[in-house]
Enzyme design. Sequence first.
Site, PDB file in Angstrom:
ATOM      1  N   GLY A  75      38.252  41.673  31.429  1.00 47.92           N
ATOM      2  CA  GLY A  75      37.302  42.789  31.795  1.00 47.92           C
ATOM      3  C   GLY A  75      37.549  43.473  30.325  1.00 47.92           C
ATOM      4  CG  ASP A 103      33.897  37.838  33.843  1.00 49.50           C
ATOM      5  OD1 ASP A 103      35.438  37.952  33.401  1.00 49.50           O
ATOM      6  OD2 ASP A 103      33.365  38.629  34.566  1.00 49.50           O
ATOM      7  CD  GLU A 132      39.706  36.039  32.958  1.00 47.03           C
ATOM      8  OE1 GLU A 132      39.602  35.576  32.922  1.00 47.03           O
ATOM      9  OE2 GLU A 132      39.215  37.250  32.842  1.00 47.03           O
ATOM     10  N   GLY A 191      38.594  43.640  35.389  1.00 43.26           N
ATOM     11  CA  GLY A 191      37.594  44.261  36.137  1.00 43.26           C
ATOM     12  C   GLY A 191      38.368  45.145  37.539  1.00 43.26           C
TER      13      GLY A 191
HETATM   14  C1  QUE Z   1      43.828  37.067  37.219  1.00 47.22           C
HETATM   15  C2  QUE Z   1      42.367  38.055  36.841  1.00 47.22           C
HETATM   16  C3  QUE Z   1      43.675  39.654  37.313  1.00 47.22           C
HETATM   17  C4  QUE Z   1      43.885  40.125  37.150  1.00 47.22           C
HETATM   18  C5  QUE Z   1      45.538  38.905  37.867  1.00 47.22           C
HETATM   19  C6  QUE Z   1      45.541  37.587  37.705  1.00 47.22           C
HETATM   20  C7  QUE Z   1      41.950  40.698  37.346  1.00 47.22           C
HETATM   21  C8  QUE Z   1      42.528  41.710  37.480  1.00 47.22           C
HETATM   22  C9  QUE Z   1      43.806  42.341  38.024  1.00 47.22           C
HETATM   23  C10 QUE Z   1      43.633  43.567  38.548  1.00 47.22           C
HETATM   24  C11 QUE Z   1      44.819  44.295  38.327  1.00 47.22           C
HETATM   25  C12 QUE Z   1      45.590  45.078  38.507  1.00 47.22           C
HETATM   26  C13 QUE Z   1      44.031  45.576  39.613  1.00 47.22           C
HETATM   27  C14 QUE Z   1      43.105  45.415  39.434  1.00 47.22           C
HETATM   28  C15 QUE Z   1      43.398  44.555  38.724  1.00 47.22           C
HETATM   29  O1  QUE Z   1      44.495  41.427  37.993  1.00 47.22           O
HETATM   30  O2  QUE Z   1      41.151  39.818  37.100  1.00 47.22           O
HETATM   31  O3  QUE Z   1      42.415  46.432  40.683  1.00 47.22           O
HETATM   32  O4  QUE Z   1      44.687  47.295  39.805  1.00 47.22           O
HETATM   33  O5  QUE Z   1      41.515  42.980  37.200  1.00 47.22           O
HETATM   34  O6  QUE Z   1      46.741  36.943  37.617  1.00 47.22           O
HETATM   35  O7  QUE Z   1      41.314  38.318  36.350  1.00 47.22           O
END
Ligand code: QUE
Length: 334
Positions: free
Chosen positions: A109, A140, A132, A62
């Site tokens: 997500g 989740d 997460e 997400g």
């Molecule tokens: C743990 C996470 C997430 C994560 C890194 C973690 C996560 C997530 C993202 C992510 C990666 C690139 C993006 C962005 C989000 O990284 O849930 O918007 O451009 O979405 O260590 O839970």
Amino acid sequence: MDIVFSETNQTGIVKLNRPKALNALNLEMAKKFHDKLLEWEEKDNILRVLLVGEGKHFCAGGDVKSLVLAGKENSLKHDFFRIEYKLNYLISQFSKEFLSIWNGLVMGGGVGLSIYGDHRLATDNSKFAMPESAIGFFPDVGGSYFLSNLPGNIGKYIGLTGEVLGLNELIFFGLSTHYFKSNKIEDVKEKFISRGEISHDNFEVKNDTYLIKNMNLINELFNGNIQTIISNLKSHNSEFSKKILDILLVKCPMSLAISTKLIDDAKGKSLKECLETEFQLSQKIVYRSDFDNGVNSVLISKDHNPIWEPSTINEINIEDLDFYFETHTENLYL
Ligand code: QUE
């Protein structure tokens, strides 16, 4: 356009189209995906759906960055999870064939968009994780459902450590349904689009990889609440337990405590029940400082040195966790 829909040969095609953000799912994408699935459910000339990510990765999760950057006077932290979990459930109930291509990163997500569909095709470069606990959140998108349905305490291990699973583990645990060699991706897509064929390669599962070899030990060590798990790991005195302990000790303590309880309590529950519980939980967890600090540390400032509050697992009273699981806001009406 962050998400692109098209229709070819009775196939509805969904492309997650934010390759620079590793196709992280934002509110607009989730809304549009939800509405398009309702439309395709009713449309007679759509027989199947193909879900892919633009570029090297399927989906990194997400778009939690946007939730934190939106600031306090904003309903995004409520609206995003509501529509995301509704979409997860809608995919689980979708009556037509639903196939996702798990190339590159498949995290959080992204797992929720695909794991309830009929087919998940992994490749030699698939990297799956529920990470997460590194950002002050919990596994989740129905993580409590599919992780609690893995054998023994493996789901707790995956949800707490955030360990990256590759092809062999994905096939072994049935998280992915098929394998194909990553250089055949265009051919695999084309066959599904043109005639609903699932083109795949044979894969012989190895039973001697790191995670699978240690399964019995994981089942033993990851039994019980988070304090029991930590004390099991401390007293075990093996290379494996030391390594896992080091991994857990940098994660968010409250995330670890809550995720452990969430996954334990989910055993035997339906996906619907799990998503409702997760939504209630999300609406307590995302307003804690750990979430903002975790997302900031991993994804915004990238200092990778988050300050957790409380900072150690010992400071958490297991009985106090019940507060986070109380129903306190409108349910999802799934
Ligand atoms: C743990 C996470 C997430 C994560 C890194 C973690 C996560 C997530 C993202 C992510 C990666 C690139 C993006 C962005 C989000 O990284 O849930 O918007 O451009 O979405 O260590 O839970």
